[in-house]
Structure formats: C-alpha cells, structure tokens
Design a protein around this motif. Structure first.
Motif, short mmCIF file in Angstrom:
data_model
loop_
_atom_site.label_atom_id
_atom_site.label_comp_id
_atom_site.label_asym_id
_atom_site.label_seq_id
_atom_site.Cartn_x
_atom_site.Cartn_y
_atom_site.Cartn_z
N ALA A 108 0.67 -1.27 -0.09
CA ALA A 108 0.02 0.09 0.09
C ALA A 108 0.84 1.19 -0.05
O ALA A 108 0.60 2.38 0.51
N HIS A 109 1.94 1.08 -0.47
CA HIS A 109 2.92 2.30 -0.67
C HIS A 109 2.33 3.58 -1.32
O HIS A 109 1.56 3.38 -2.23
N GLY A 110 2.24 4.46 -0.50
CA GLY A 110 1.76 5.85 -1.17
C GLY A 110 0.48 6.13 -0.29
O GLY A 110 -0.13 7.26 -0.23
N LEU A 111 0.09 5.31 0.66
CA LEU A 111 -1.05 5.55 1.39
C LEU A 111 -0.88 6.45 2.42
O LEU A 111 -1.76 7.21 2.77
N GLY A 112 0.38 6.39 3.15
CA GLY A 112 0.91 6.87 4.07
C GLY A 112 0.52 8.46 4.29
O GLY A 112 0.11 9.07 5.28
N ILE A 113 0.58 8.92 3.15
CA ILE A 113 0.53 10.79 2.95
C ILE A 113 -1.01 11.02 3.02
O ILE A 113 -1.59 11.91 3.66
N GLU A 114 -1.93 10.18 2.56
CA GLU A 114 -3.32 10.22 2.53
C GLU A 114 -3.71 10.16 4.20
O GLU A 114 -4.79 10.82 4.63
N LEU A 115 -3.16 9.21 4.77
CA LEU A 115 -3.63 8.94 6.03
C LEU A 115 -3.14 10.48 7.12
O LEU A 115 -3.67 10.76 7.76
N ILE A 116 -2.03 10.69 6.67
CA ILE A 116 -1.62 12.09 7.30
C ILE A 116 -2.59 13.13 7.06
O ILE A 116 -2.87 13.88 7.97
N LYS A 117 -2.92 13.29 5.73
CA LYS A 117 -3.86 14.49 5.17
C LYS A 117 -5.21 14.09 5.95
O LYS A 117 -5.67 15.10 6.21
N PHE A 118 -5.62 12.94 6.31
CA PHE A 118 -6.95 12.69 6.72
C PHE A 118 -6.72 13.12 8.14
O PHE A 118 -7.65 13.87 8.95
N ALA A 119 -5.68 12.78 8.93
CA ALA A 119 -5.47 13.46 10.22
C ALA A 119 -5.37 14.72 10.53
O ALA A 119 -5.78 15.69 11.35
N GLU A 120 -4.81 15.42 9.49
CA GLU A 120 -4.90 17.06 9.38
C GLU A 120 -6.35 17.57 9.38
O GLU A 120 -6.59 18.25 10.20
N ARG A 121 -7.19 16.98 8.49
CA ARG A 121 -8.52 17.34 8.37
C ARG A 121 -9.06 17.06 9.61
O ARG A 121 -10.03 17.95 10.12
N ALA A 122 -8.91 15.83 10.40
CA ALA A 122 -9.66 15.58 11.53
C ALA A 122 -9.25 16.66 12.61
O ALA A 122 -10.07 16.98 13.43
N THR A 123 -8.18 16.87 12.78
CA THR A 123 -7.41 17.80 13.94
C THR A 123 -8.11 19.20 13.54
O THR A 123 -8.68 19.60 14.27
N ALA A 124 -8.23 19.65 12.21
CA ALA A 124 -8.68 20.96 11.93
C ALA A 124 -10.12 21.04 12.07
O ALA A 124 -10.62 22.00 12.81
N ALA A 125 -10.86 20.16 12.18
CA ALA A 125 -12.34 19.87 12.52
C ALA A 125 -12.49 20.17 13.70
O ALA A 125 -13.67 20.48 14.24
N THR A 126 -11.68 19.73 14.61
CA THR A 126 -11.85 20.18 16.04
C THR A 126 -11.49 21.38 16.45
O THR A 126 -11.81 21.99 17.72
N GLY A 127 -11.21 22.48 15.64
CA GLY A 127 -10.74 23.86 15.72
C GLY A 127 -9.12 23.78 16.13
O GLY A 127 -8.60 24.92 16.55
N ARG A 128 -8.49 22.69 16.25
CA ARG A 128 -6.93 22.75 16.57
C ARG A 128 -6.37 23.09 15.37
O ARG A 128 -6.70 22.89 14.19
#
Length: 184
Positions: A108-128
C-alpha cells in the motif's frame, strides 16, 4: 458501534477510512507488526519486533483514537490520533492533534501521506491548528518524509525506553524527533 466510513483517493486507488472497532484489533496489530518487521529488516530499531502491546492498542481503539484504512475490504493502513501527548511533548500548551503509529502494508505504498492528510482534516475539524508527531531521530528516511509532507522539526528529546511500550527496550537511549504542522 458503527463507525463512519469516509472514502479517500490514494496512490493505490480508492480506500475507505474509519475509526477502528474492537473487531479490528487483529488487523491493526498485523499492520503495525508488519511495519515493525520491515523497519527492523532495514536496520531501524524503532518499533517492537516481538509484537505491539495488544492492551495499549485495545485501549486506544476503545477511546476512538485508532483509524483503519481498507482497500477492497482488506486492512491496508492505520494510525492513532490523540489530543494530548505529555511523554513526547512535555509541557506543550497549545491545543493540537498528535498522530502516532502511522503504518501501511508494504503493498500500500503511497497510502501514508493520505492517512496524514486525513489526520490533518480531523484535527482542523476540532478547531485545533497544529498536528504534531514524533519519530525515531535515527530514521533519516522517515524524518525526510515528514519534512516533505510539510512538518517542521522542533526538537529532539530523549525518551526512556521503558516509558513507552512501543519503544524497543534494546535501543538503550532513544531519541525522538518532534515535528509539527499547521492545519486549517
């Protein structure tokens, strides 16, 4: 518990990401253990090669902090997203997200960056406004990867291997590199 599934586009094609449930623990541990063995095969003593602590991962899942990515129903990636981390970020006062144990299967090489982007969106959604992570400072390839992903190096800190169940006891002195990134 029926977690919300969000489709994401990745380098390997479409994948679904959701919060892990207790039924996912075997898949999460399998992905983490595969990543740990791969790191060890490259001479990087960063994660335990005798298996991740099941109780630690189960607790993180129970708190809703673990995410799992699936492609065609097969588990291919995981990460943990928390709202505090006193061990690796002692005294940090800003509200931030802390991402840990990002791991993907070798195919699944290449998936890691998308997981990070998801975590960025989830963090921003909390106002952090900040997403933080730490990694083994001796893993130059991973440090460069995080820097290419927009993370800024803040400091290197020493962690006692016994203080974190995911740090191999055989490492002796363990230096973690702190990174953070602004999220919107």
């Amino acid at each position: 518990m029926n977690p919300t599934v969000e489709p994401i586009a990745t380098a390997i094609g479409s994948a679904d990401i959701s919060r892990a449930t207790p039924d996912d623990i075997v898949d999460v541990l399998d992905i983490l253990d595969e990543a740990a063995r791969w790191l060890a095969s490259r001479g990087i003593n960063q994660w335990p090669t005798d298996g991740f602590p099941r109780d630690l991962v189960a607790g993180d899942i129970a708190r809703g902090e673990v995410y799992i990515a699936r492609r065609d129903r097969r588990a291919v990636g995981t990460f943990t997203l928390q709202w505090g981390d006193e061990l690796f970020w002692p005294g940090a006062i800003e509200a931030a997200g802390y991402i840990h144990r990002i791991a993907v299967r070798r195919d699944a090489h290449g998936l890691g960056i998308e997981l990070i982007k998801f975590a960025e969106r989830a963090t921003a959604a909390t106002g952090r406004k900040i997403l933080r992570l730490d990694c083994f400072s001796g893993n130059d390839v991973l440090c460069a990867y995080y820097e290419r992903a927009g993370f800024v190096r803040r400091a290197d800190i020493e962690i006692e291997p016994g203080d974190d169940a995911t740090v191999p006891k055989s490492t002796g002195r363990f230096f973690a590199r702190q990174y953070e990134k602004s999220v919107h």
